[in-house]
Design an enzyme around this catalytic site. Structure first.
Site, PDB file in Angstrom:
ATOM      1  N   SER A 155       7.282   5.893 -16.592  1.00 26.89           N
ATOM      2  CA  SER A 155       5.829   5.825 -16.777  1.00 26.89           C
ATOM      3  C   SER A 155       5.484   6.918 -17.790  1.00 26.89           C
ATOM      4  O   SER A 155       6.338   7.764 -18.077  1.00 26.89           O
ATOM      5  CB  SER A 155       5.108   6.056 -15.444  1.00 26.89           C
ATOM      6  OG  SER A 155       4.958   7.438 -15.202  1.00 26.89           O
ATOM      7  N   ALA A 180      -7.552   7.931  -5.900  1.00 23.44           N
ATOM      8  CA  ALA A 180      -9.017   7.934  -5.913  1.00 23.44           C
ATOM      9  C   ALA A 180      -9.586   6.900  -4.951  1.00 23.44           C
ATOM     10  O   ALA A 180     -10.762   6.558  -5.023  1.00 23.44           O
ATOM     11  CB  ALA A 180      -9.518   7.671  -7.331  1.00 23.44           C
ATOM     12  N   GLY A 181      -8.749   6.390  -4.054  1.00 24.77           N
ATOM     13  CA  GLY A 181      -9.227   5.379  -3.114  1.00 24.77           C
ATOM     14  C   GLY A 181      -9.435   4.031  -3.777  1.00 24.77           C
ATOM     15  O   GLY A 181     -10.106   3.156  -3.227  1.00 24.77           O
ATOM     16  N   ASP A 241      -5.292  -3.487   0.637  1.00 22.80           N
ATOM     17  CA  ASP A 241      -5.118  -3.179  -0.786  1.00 22.80           C
ATOM     18  C   ASP A 241      -4.267  -4.223  -1.502  1.00 22.80           C
ATOM     19  O   ASP A 241      -4.608  -4.692  -2.592  1.00 22.80           O
ATOM     20  CB  ASP A 241      -4.466  -1.807  -0.963  1.00 22.80           C
ATOM     21  CG  ASP A 241      -5.286  -0.698  -0.324  1.00 22.80           C
ATOM     22  OD1 ASP A 241      -6.429  -0.980   0.086  1.00 22.80           O
ATOM     23  OD2 ASP A 241      -4.787   0.437  -0.231  1.00 22.80           O
ATOM     24  N   HIS A 272     -11.627   0.758   7.156  1.00 23.89           N
ATOM     25  CA  HIS A 272     -10.815   1.135   8.319  1.00 23.89           C
ATOM     26  C   HIS A 272     -10.882   0.043   9.394  1.00 23.89           C
ATOM     27  O   HIS A 272     -10.841   0.348  10.579  1.00 23.89           O
ATOM     28  CB  HIS A 272     -11.248   2.496   8.896  1.00 23.89           C
ATOM     29  CG  HIS A 272     -10.719   3.652   8.099  1.00 23.89           C
ATOM     30  ND1 HIS A 272      -9.415   4.089   8.198  1.00 23.89           N
ATOM     31  CD2 HIS A 272     -11.316   4.451   7.177  1.00 23.89           C
ATOM     32  CE1 HIS A 272      -9.239   5.127   7.377  1.00 23.89           C
ATOM     33  NE2 HIS A 272     -10.366   5.353   6.738  1.00 23.89           N
ATOM     34  N   SER A 298      -4.402   2.564  -6.546  1.00 25.60           N
ATOM     35  CA  SER A 298      -3.409   2.628  -7.629  1.00 25.60           C
ATOM     36  C   SER A 298      -2.033   2.247  -7.093  1.00 25.60           C
ATOM     37  O   SER A 298      -1.218   1.675  -7.811  1.00 25.60           O
ATOM     38  CB  SER A 298      -3.382   4.020  -8.260  1.00 25.60           C
ATOM     39  OG  SER A 298      -2.831   4.984  -7.378  1.00 25.60           O
TER      40      SER A 298
HETATM   41  P1  ADP Z   1      -4.464   5.251  -4.152  1.00 26.66           P
HETATM   42  O1  ADP Z   1      -3.689   4.014  -3.877  1.00 26.66           O
HETATM   43  O2  ADP Z   1      -5.761   5.289  -3.444  1.00 26.66           O
HETATM   44  O3  ADP Z   1      -4.645   5.523  -5.604  1.00 26.66           O
HETATM   45  P2  ADP Z   1      -2.167   6.443  -2.932  1.00 26.66           P
HETATM   46  O4  ADP Z   1      -1.902   7.803  -2.411  1.00 26.66           O
HETATM   47  O5  ADP Z   1      -1.984   5.299  -2.040  1.00 26.66           O
HETATM   48  O6  ADP Z   1      -3.624   6.470  -3.567  1.00 26.66           O
HETATM   49  O7  ADP Z   1      -1.219   6.174  -4.178  1.00 26.66           O
HETATM   50  C1  ADP Z   1      -1.082   7.137  -5.200  1.00 26.66           C
HETATM   51  C2  ADP Z   1       0.384   7.260  -5.560  1.00 26.66           C
HETATM   52  O8  ADP Z   1       0.795   6.099  -6.313  1.00 26.66           O
HETATM   53  C3  ADP Z   1       0.670   8.430  -6.487  1.00 26.66           C
HETATM   54  O9  ADP Z   1       0.915   9.604  -5.763  1.00 26.66           O
HETATM   55  C4  ADP Z   1       1.920   7.953  -7.209  1.00 26.66           C
HETATM   56  O10 ADP Z   1       3.075   8.153  -6.427  1.00 26.66           O
HETATM   57  C5  ADP Z   1       1.702   6.466  -7.329  1.00 26.66           C
HETATM   58  N1  ADP Z   1       1.102   6.089  -8.612  1.00 26.66           N
HETATM   59  C6  ADP Z   1      -0.065   5.457  -8.819  1.00 26.66           C
HETATM   60  N2  ADP Z   1      -0.289   5.243 -10.141  1.00 26.66           N
HETATM   61  C7  ADP Z   1       0.774   5.770 -10.791  1.00 26.66           C
HETATM   62  C8  ADP Z   1       1.138   5.896 -12.173  1.00 26.66           C
HETATM   63  N3  ADP Z   1       0.347   5.424 -13.146  1.00 26.66           N
HETATM   64  N4  ADP Z   1       2.306   6.496 -12.460  1.00 26.66           N
HETATM   65  C9  ADP Z   1       3.117   6.954 -11.495  1.00 26.66           C
HETATM   66  N5  ADP Z   1       2.819   6.888 -10.205  1.00 26.66           N
HETATM   67  C10 ADP Z   1       1.672   6.308  -9.829  1.00 26.66           C
HETATM   68 MG    MG Z   2      -2.913   3.457  -2.020  1.00 23.05          MG
END
Ligand code: ADP
Ligand code: MG
Length: 431
Positions: free
Chosen positions: A83, A144-145, A203, A50, A148
């Site tokens: 996906s 999961a932080g 990120d 943060h 993704s």
């Molecule tokens: P983080 O980045 O910490 O994992 P976020 O809330 O920023 O969490 O991002 C998660 C979002 O990214 C999901 O709700 C989805 O919209 C998208 N996402 C991530 N990975 C995938 C995947 N493999 N397939 C489809 N959407 C995905």
């Molecule tokens: Mg994110």
């Protein structure tokens, strides 16, 4: 005592498997062959939480867990996305109608992270781009932080860069640092403006700039980066990652409130960003409103802004201290490892008490890891759920993972997922 379930390990797919999965999905849904496959990793931030939107330093490593995209350009401006979760309903969009959140062209769901990058590149003058078909396969755990979302953006960014011949990314082995900075900015705009998540640049910088065997020293003041060797195995250590799988609640609203608190504190202190505060004690006194008459509500507000600022400024100091120790010698003595662990512990406690972004699952995982002998443990990422990292002796990770799994069962929490993180490559072409 509940019966303890077995540990659930969630190692990354190999690059070969990840690329094949994306390629096979592409062929099954769109027919024919993709022109190439690109990958971009998730990340863990070792320390500096943060602080990115306050101009401070961060220290992420790229994970071997990555998003893979198989892509083929189209002769028109259409974009088709699939996906493994969406094979029954392929998303179809048009580059000419995409627009920011709240506009007529707003994009729903995960497609926003991908097509948003094309939109942002065009906004930055790198267009018009060709339409494309894109198949996504990712082993970065969602929400999961572990970033993704940035993995989605950055894999798409390097793919579009390559296909359009922009030359911004360079290769994994010979990265174009400046060009990658442009791709970071486009990926961040995609997340902020098209997906509508108002996150800082940590990120995307991690996914784009990290290199194997190194941690990334990111200066969020100017988004400059440099590599620092991160070979904790040589010092007998490993980094355990515990995905608590705690349900995210009110994430966006809470994140926005923290940012607003920091902006309000900076305004009161007369600085642009909190990183610019020079005198910590004076800043605390100003925020406490010493000498000023105030009502109860105003006092509570001031106490909150003071606590938020205390976190940000102390976290910036901890991150600087951590980097200095890490770079002080190639091998870390037992004493230095304990200092590093202590900084991680203090970081978590500050995020829990002053920044108030932890949840019981994060605190329990941290407490158990510490009680079982970790040098240090802290939440990583934005909080409100997500993951914990623990700096432990090699081999100790398994025992700690077992203890956390048992504690979660006792608390009635979802079963955690765990893996050991090693610093992997940043975004690039796979095949
Ligand atoms: P983080 O980045 O910490 O994992 P976020 O809330 O920023 O969490 O991002 C998660 C979002 O990214 C999901 O709700 C989805 O919209 C998208 N996402 C991530 N990975 C995938 C995947 N493999 N397939 C489809 N959407 C995905
Ligand atoms: Mg994110």
């Amino acid at each position: 005592m509940t019966n303890t379930p077995d540990i659930i390990w969630t190692p990354a797919a190999s690059t070969e498997d990840g690329a094949r999965n994306a390629r096979e999905l592409f062929t099954r849904i769109f027919g024919g062959e993709a022109e190439g496959v690109w990958r971009a990793p998730g990340r863990v931030n070792i320390i500096g939480e943060h602080v990115d939107y306050n101009g401070g330093p961060c220290l992420p490593i790229a994970l071997p867990h990555a998003a893979y995209v198989a892509v083929r350009p189209r002769p028109d401006r259409r974009v088709r996305l699939v996906s493994p979760q969406t094979v029954d309903a392929v998303d179809e969009l048009d580059l000419d109608t995409v627009g920011p959140v709240g506009s007529a062209g707003a994009v729903k769901g995960w497609a926003a992270y991908l097509i948003g990058v094309a939109w942002a590149l065009e906004q930055a003058g790198y267009g018009p781009l060709a339409g494309f078909d894109i198949a996504l396969w990712s082993c970065v755990p969602l929400g999961a932080g572990l970033s993704s979302s940035a993995a989605l953006e950055c894999s798409t960014a390097v793919a579009l860069d390559d296909l359009a011949g922009l030359g911004l990314a360079g290769s994994v082995d010979a990265p174009n640092k400046e060009g990658r900075g442009i791709l970071v900015a486009a990926s961040r705009r995609a997340e902020n403006e098209i997906a509508g998540a108002n996150t800082g640049g940590l990120d995307q910088s991690a996914s784009m700039h990290c290199t194997r065997g190194h941690a990334l020293v990111l200066d969020s003041r100017d988004m400059s980066v440099r590599q620092t060797p991160f070979d904790i195995a040589a010092s007998g250590c490993e980094l355990l990652v515990i995905d608590t799988r705690a349900p995210h609640q009110l994430v966006d609203g809470q994140y926005g409130q923290r940012r607003a608190d920091c902006e309000a504190a900076a305004t009161l202190l007369g600085v642009d960003l909190l990183v610019d505060v020079e005198d910590y004690e004076a800043a605390m006194a100003t925020l406490a409103g010493e000498g000023a008459e105030s009502g109860e509500a105003e006092e509570a507000e001031r106490a909150r802004l003071q606590a938020r600022t205390r976190h940000v400024l102390s976290e910036i100091a901890r991150t600087k201290a951590f980097i200095e120790i890490l770079e002080s010698a190639p091998l870390l003595s037992e004493e230095k490892l304990q200092v590093l662990g202590g900084l991680m512990n203090d970081s978590h406690d500050s995020l829990r008490d002053d920044y108030e972004v932890t949840v019981p699952e994060l605190d329990v995982a941290v407490d158990v890891a510490r009680a079982r002998g970790a040098y240090g443990a802290r939440m990583t990422g934005g909080g409100f759920g997500g993951s914990v990292i623990a700096l432990v002796k090699i081999g100790q990770g398994e025992e700690i993972a077992q203890a956390v799994t048992a504690a979660f069962a006792d608390h009635g929490f979802a079963q955690p997922h765990v893996f050991v993180a090693t610093p992997a490559d940043g975004a690039g072409r796979v095949e």
